[in-house]
Scaffold this active site. Sequence first.
Site, PDB file in Angstrom:
ATOM      1  CD  GLU A  32      23.094  -9.093  55.104  1.00  0.00           C
ATOM      2  OE1 GLU A  32      23.393  -8.202  54.287  1.00  0.00           O
ATOM      3  OE2 GLU A  32      22.447  -8.859  56.144  1.00  0.00           O
ATOM      4  NE  ARG A  36      16.809  -9.805  59.442  1.00  0.00           N
ATOM      5  CZ  ARG A  36      16.591  -8.798  58.629  1.00  0.00           C
ATOM      6  NH1 ARG A  36      15.388  -8.621  58.113  1.00  0.00           N
ATOM      7  NH2 ARG A  36      17.555  -7.976  58.327  1.00  0.00           N
ATOM      8  CB  THR A  60      20.120 -10.186  61.200  1.00  0.00           C
ATOM      9  OG1 THR A  60      19.602  -9.833  59.913  1.00  0.00           O
ATOM     10  CG2 THR A  60      19.241  -9.492  62.245  1.00  0.00           C
ATOM     11  CE  LYS A 120      22.217  -3.518  57.090  1.00  0.00           C
ATOM     12  NZ  LYS A 120      21.683  -4.874  57.220  1.00  0.00           N
TER      13      LYS A 120
HETATM   14  C1  3PG Z   1      18.257  -5.471  56.433  1.00  0.00           C
HETATM   15  O1  3PG Z   1      18.294  -6.093  57.470  1.00  0.00           O
HETATM   16  O2  3PG Z   1      19.294  -5.173  55.855  1.00  0.00           O
HETATM   17  C2  3PG Z   1      16.948  -4.974  55.947  1.00  0.00           C
HETATM   18  O3  3PG Z   1      15.894  -5.707  56.443  1.00  0.00           O
HETATM   19  C3  3PG Z   1      16.853  -4.830  54.488  1.00  0.00           C
HETATM   20  O4  3PG Z   1      15.976  -3.815  54.250  1.00  0.00           O
HETATM   21  P1  3PG Z   1      14.990  -3.872  53.011  1.00  0.00           P
HETATM   22  O5  3PG Z   1      14.050  -5.005  53.279  1.00  0.00           O
HETATM   23  O6  3PG Z   1      14.305  -2.514  53.001  1.00  0.00           O
HETATM   24  O7  3PG Z   1      15.808  -4.100  51.785  1.00  0.00           O
END
Ligand code: 3PG
Length: 186
Positions: A32, A36, A60, A120
């Site tokens: 994924e 960002r 994102t 999610k």
């Molecule tokens: C996301 O956007 O899904 C998170 O930043 C992932 O979270 P994690 O870094 O705690 O795995």
Amino acid sequence: MEKFIPVVVIKELSETDTILTALKGAGIHCAEITFRTACAAEAIAYAVKNHPDMEVGAGTVINAAQCEAALAAGAKFIVSPGLSVAVAEICNERNIPYYPGCVTPTEIMQALELGITTVKFFPANIYGGLKALKALSGPFPQVKFIPTGGVDRGNIDEFLAFDKVAAIGGSFFVKEALEAMAKKGE
Ligand code: 3PG
């Protein structure tokens, strides 16, 4: 869908090969790539072209413009931290799986109204973890979850043991894969 969804942040396009190769080395054929960083769409297009054995999606994605850019780049699925009706509509039209972040009953109801049954659950650790998923599964037995955010080796197995968990998302998959690759190269 793949069981593990690594949350990938690509700062420089040149990192794409290293990260995707490391993930494959760890047996993970999904990425994924998150919106960002400025090169997200470019990285998705590069990954789709050069790593056809990987399921490459966009993460994102918080608005219609990013969704359009992700799909134009070849993203096979779209993930958002929350729920965007605009993004859901685009994905519905193009028949692309969309996994919006939903943590409340109201958000889950909105997802269902948009025809979405896999969401999610983010940030999973903050919004009650497995206990919350189990409680939400009472009124929503048709919903599957992708817990993400705060998932790690310490708690992944308990999430995986719950049959309403469709997949696990997290950045730790990337960290582990890169560490394993570095070790092999030592
Ligand atoms: C996301 O956007 O899904 C998170 O930043 C992932 O979270 P994690 O870094 O705690 O795995």
